[in-house]
Design a protein around this motif. Structure first.
Motif, PDB file in Angstrom:
ATOM      1  N   THR A 233     -23.391  -5.828  78.349  1.00 37.91           N
ATOM      2  CA  THR A 233     -23.072  -7.096  77.688  1.00 37.91           C
ATOM      3  C   THR A 233     -23.079  -7.053  76.171  1.00 37.91           C
ATOM      4  OG1 THR A 233     -25.396  -7.826  77.737  1.00 37.91           O
ATOM      5  CG2 THR A 233     -24.016  -8.391  79.638  1.00 37.91           C
ATOM      6  N   ARG A 234     -23.584  -5.987  75.567  1.00 34.37           N
ATOM      7  CA  ARG A 234     -23.727  -5.942  74.113  1.00 34.37           C
ATOM      8  C   ARG A 234     -22.884  -4.818  73.517  1.00 34.37           C
ATOM      9  NH1 ARG A 234     -25.831 -10.589  71.874  1.00 34.37           N
ATOM     10  NH2 ARG A 234     -26.782 -11.614  73.678  1.00 34.37           N
ATOM     11  N   VAL A 235     -22.317  -5.074  72.338  1.00 31.80           N
ATOM     12  CA  VAL A 235     -21.389  -4.147  71.701  1.00 31.80           C
ATOM     13  C   VAL A 235     -22.047  -3.511  70.475  1.00 31.80           C
ATOM     14  CG1 VAL A 235     -19.100  -3.861  70.696  1.00 31.80           C
ATOM     15  CG2 VAL A 235     -19.490  -5.623  72.437  1.00 31.80           C
ATOM     16  N   ILE A 236     -22.065  -2.181  70.440  1.00 29.72           N
ATOM     17  CA  ILE A 236     -22.595  -1.458  69.288  1.00 29.72           C
ATOM     18  C   ILE A 236     -21.503  -1.218  68.256  1.00 29.72           C
ATOM     19  CG2 ILE A 236     -23.530   0.758  68.498  1.00 29.72           C
ATOM     20  CD1 ILE A 236     -25.136   0.915  71.011  1.00 29.72           C
ATOM     21  N   ALA A 237     -20.331  -0.819  68.690  1.00 33.17           N
ATOM     22  CA  ALA A 237     -19.272  -0.469  67.750  1.00 33.17           C
ATOM     23  C   ALA A 237     -17.914  -0.852  68.310  1.00 33.17           C
ATOM     24  CB  ALA A 237     -19.315   1.025  67.434  1.00 33.17           C
ATOM     25  N   HIS A 238     -17.095  -1.445  67.453  1.00 31.43           N
ATOM     26  CA  HIS A 238     -15.740  -1.864  67.813  1.00 31.43           C
ATOM     27  C   HIS A 238     -15.012  -2.100  66.498  1.00 31.43           C
ATOM     28  CE1 HIS A 238     -12.433  -4.334  69.348  1.00 31.43           C
ATOM     29  NE2 HIS A 238     -12.799  -4.024  70.582  1.00 31.43           N
ATOM     30  N   ARG A 239     -13.713  -1.833  66.485  1.00 27.20           N
ATOM     31  CA  ARG A 239     -12.971  -1.985  65.237  1.00 27.20           C
ATOM     32  C   ARG A 239     -13.064  -3.406  64.684  1.00 27.20           C
ATOM     33  NH1 ARG A 239      -8.163  -4.600  66.131  1.00 27.20           N
ATOM     34  NH2 ARG A 239      -7.541  -4.786  68.326  1.00 27.20           N
ATOM     35  N   ARG A 240     -13.164  -4.419  65.559  1.00 29.04           N
ATOM     36  CA  ARG A 240     -13.232  -5.800  65.081  1.00 29.04           C
ATOM     37  C   ARG A 240     -14.537  -6.091  64.334  1.00 29.04           C
ATOM     38  NH1 ARG A 240     -10.657  -9.738  69.799  1.00 29.04           N
ATOM     39  NH2 ARG A 240      -8.637  -8.676  69.953  1.00 29.04           N
ATOM     40  N   MET A 241     -15.561  -5.302  64.591  1.00 30.64           N
ATOM     41  CA  MET A 241     -16.840  -5.519  63.923  1.00 30.64           C
ATOM     42  C   MET A 241     -16.808  -5.103  62.456  1.00 30.64           C
ATOM     43  SD  MET A 241     -19.342  -4.422  67.095  1.00 30.64           S
ATOM     44  CE  MET A 241     -20.860  -4.495  66.144  1.00 30.64           C
ATOM     45  N   THR A 242     -15.744  -4.421  62.035  1.00 31.79           N
ATOM     46  CA  THR A 242     -15.597  -4.076  60.620  1.00 31.79           C
ATOM     47  C   THR A 242     -15.042  -5.241  59.814  1.00 31.79           C
ATOM     48  OG1 THR A 242     -13.356  -3.187  60.927  1.00 31.79           O
ATOM     49  CG2 THR A 242     -15.203  -1.656  61.232  1.00 31.79           C
ATOM     50  N   THR A 243     -14.503  -6.248  60.487  1.00 30.57           N
ATOM     51  CA  THR A 243     -13.889  -7.370  59.772  1.00 30.57           C
ATOM     52  C   THR A 243     -14.480  -8.725  60.150  1.00 30.57           C
ATOM     53  OG1 THR A 243     -12.145  -7.488  61.454  1.00 30.57           O
ATOM     54  CG2 THR A 243     -11.696  -6.170  59.482  1.00 30.57           C
ATOM     55  N   LEU A 244     -15.051  -8.840  61.349  1.00 28.24           N
ATOM     56  CA  LEU A 244     -15.603 -10.117  61.785  1.00 28.24           C
ATOM     57  C   LEU A 244     -17.066 -10.245  61.370  1.00 28.24           C
ATOM     58  CD1 LEU A 244     -14.212 -10.396  65.431  1.00 28.24           C
ATOM     59  CD2 LEU A 244     -13.318 -11.490  63.362  1.00 28.24           C
ATOM     60  N   ASN A 245     -17.462 -11.427  60.932  1.00 27.53           N
ATOM     61  CA  ASN A 245     -18.855 -11.699  60.591  1.00 27.53           C
ATOM     62  C   ASN A 245     -19.529 -12.323  61.808  1.00 27.53           C
ATOM     63  OD1 ASN A 245     -21.255 -12.056  59.231  1.00 27.53           O
ATOM     64  ND2 ASN A 245     -20.600 -13.922  58.189  1.00 27.53           N
ATOM     65  N   LEU A 246     -20.009 -11.470  62.713  1.00 29.04           N
ATOM     66  CA  LEU A 246     -20.571 -11.927  63.974  1.00 29.04           C
ATOM     67  C   LEU A 246     -22.060 -12.218  63.835  1.00 29.04           C
ATOM     68  CD1 LEU A 246     -18.792  -9.324  66.273  1.00 29.04           C
ATOM     69  CD2 LEU A 246     -18.169 -11.722  65.958  1.00 29.04           C
ATOM     70  N   ALA A 247     -22.503 -13.279  64.460  1.00 29.32           N
ATOM     71  CA  ALA A 247     -23.902 -13.683  64.369  1.00 29.32           C
ATOM     72  C   ALA A 247     -24.815 -12.654  65.037  1.00 29.32           C
ATOM     73  CB  ALA A 247     -24.077 -15.051  65.023  1.00 29.32           C
ATOM     74  N   ARG A 248     -25.908 -12.307  64.349  1.00 31.24           N
ATOM     75  CA  ARG A 248     -26.916 -11.412  64.889  1.00 31.24           C
ATOM     76  C   ARG A 248     -28.283 -11.952  64.506  1.00 31.24           C
ATOM     77  NH1 ARG A 248     -24.171  -6.091  62.123  1.00 31.24           N
ATOM     78  NH2 ARG A 248     -22.070  -6.407  62.911  1.00 31.24           N
ATOM     79  N   SER A 249     -29.314 -11.451  65.153  1.00 30.83           N
ATOM     80  CA  SER A 249     -30.669 -11.908  64.880  1.00 30.83           C
ATOM     81  C   SER A 249     -31.638 -10.824  65.328  1.00 30.83           C
ATOM     82  CB  SER A 249     -30.949 -13.216  65.633  1.00 30.83           C
ATOM     83  OG  SER A 249     -30.970 -12.976  67.031  1.00 30.83           O
ATOM     84  N   PRO A 250     -32.929 -10.929  64.945  1.00 29.18           N
ATOM     85  CA  PRO A 250     -33.903  -9.949  65.447  1.00 29.18           C
ATOM     86  C   PRO A 250     -33.970  -9.923  66.977  1.00 29.18           C
ATOM     87  CG  PRO A 250     -34.816 -11.145  63.587  1.00 29.18           C
ATOM     88  CD  PRO A 250     -33.516 -11.821  63.924  1.00 29.18           C
ATOM     89  N   GLU A 251     -33.769 -11.081  67.613  1.00 28.71           N
ATOM     90  CA  GLU A 251     -33.789 -11.139  69.070  1.00 28.71           C
ATOM     91  C   GLU A 251     -32.527 -10.537  69.677  1.00 28.71           C
ATOM     92  OE1 GLU A 251     -36.507 -13.767  67.237  1.00 28.71           O
ATOM     93  OE2 GLU A 251     -34.313 -13.780  67.076  1.00 28.71           O
ATOM     94  N   PHE A 252     -31.405 -10.709  68.999  1.00 26.14           N
ATOM     95  CA  PHE A 252     -30.116 -10.198  69.470  1.00 26.14           C
ATOM     96  C   PHE A 252     -29.428  -9.447  68.322  1.00 26.14           C
ATOM     97  CE2 PHE A 252     -30.968 -14.022  72.004  1.00 26.14           C
ATOM     98  CZ  PHE A 252     -30.922 -13.476  73.282  1.00 26.14           C
TER      99      PHE A 252
END
Length: 266
Positions: A233-252
């Motif tokens: 269910t969780r993504v470590i690396a993807h080309r979209r992650m170089t341009t998208l500001n995706l929400a993250r947190s210490p829990e996730f």
């Protein structure tokens, strides 16, 4: 848990049927790299049942294998600096080149070696009392600096110190998120033992953004998509992650597949 070297584990092929036509295949390959699961989704080909199915399948399998091997090489190249840095510092302390009580000397040595391993974002040394030093590259000046640090209350540091009682072997720790820098990172931990007693642990980090850069290059070199997952269910690396500001947190510390919005993953 200590990690192991990359080992290809499975190849899965999926066919999708509709009421009036069979749509080719999506070839998925997954390989284990420590706690990571790397998956390359290469091509979705649409073809009729009556023509060229086996030859297309074989060609896809060969291309898929090549792509996964390329991803594995890229990821290994990105992660190697953290392993070299933490294990090299641990070896230096075990051999008496630096001592755990002299934190300024440890900090200076870490800063010096960090310059030689630019692929690693930062490195820290943490003693069992959760006192230590951290070395990192200053974002404003570009200089590599070190500083004393009290790691009390930091989950990743406390976890690393607890694990000192269980194993003296280096290993990849859980993926962490740093709210100050807004980075999620992988971390390689190298415990230090003196007279069979733990005196501290060196932790070197690599950001998941660096892995996304590598995966994006692989994706551009081959037709199709490539990505790295941590479980289902969780993504470590993807080309979209170089341009998208995706929400993250210490829990996730990693974005979800849903947040990434890639139809192939969903």
């Amino acid at each position: 848990m200590p990690s192991h070297s990359p080992d290809p584990t499975r190849v899965a092929q999926r066919q999708t049927d509709t009421s009036n036509r069979r749509y080719g295949i999506t070839t998925l390959l997954a390989v284990g790299f420590g706690g990571l699961i790397m998956v390359a989704v290469l091509l979705v080909l649409f073809f009729a049942v009556r023509g060229g199915v086996q030859s297309t399948r074989d060609a896809l399998a060969e291309l898929a294998q090549l792509t996964v091997e390329t991803i594995a090489a890229e990821v290994k190249d990105r992660l190697s600096p953290a392993k070299r840095l933490s294990t090299g510092l641990a070896r230096l302390m075990q051999e008496g080149g630096i001592g755990p009580a002299d934190l300024p000397a440890v900090g200076k040595q870490m800063a010096t070696l960090l310059v030689t391993e630019p692929g690693s974002k930062a490195v820290a040394f943490i003693r069992p009392d959760l006192q230590g030093v951290a070395a990192f590259t200053d974002a404003d000046t570009g200089r590599t600096i070190w500083a004393h640090k009290d790691f009390t209350g930091q989950a990743g540091a406390e976890d690393a110190v607890r694990n000192l009682a269980h194993s003296g072997d280096p290993y990849w720790g859980s993926i962490l998120y740093n709210a100050d820098s807004a980075y999620s990172f992988l971390n390689y931990r190298a415990p230090v033992l003196k007279d069979d007693k733990p005196v501290g642990v060196f932790i070197a980090t690599v950001t998941i953004d660096a892995l996304s850069d590598s995966v994006a290059r692989v994706r551009n070199a081959f037709a199709g998509e490539a990505f790295v997952l941590d479980g289902p269910t969780r993504v470590i690396a993807h080309r979209r992650m170089t341009t998208l500001n995706l929400a993250r947190s210490p829990e996730f510390p990693l974005p979800s597949i849903e947040a990434l919005g890639d139809r192939v993953l969903m």
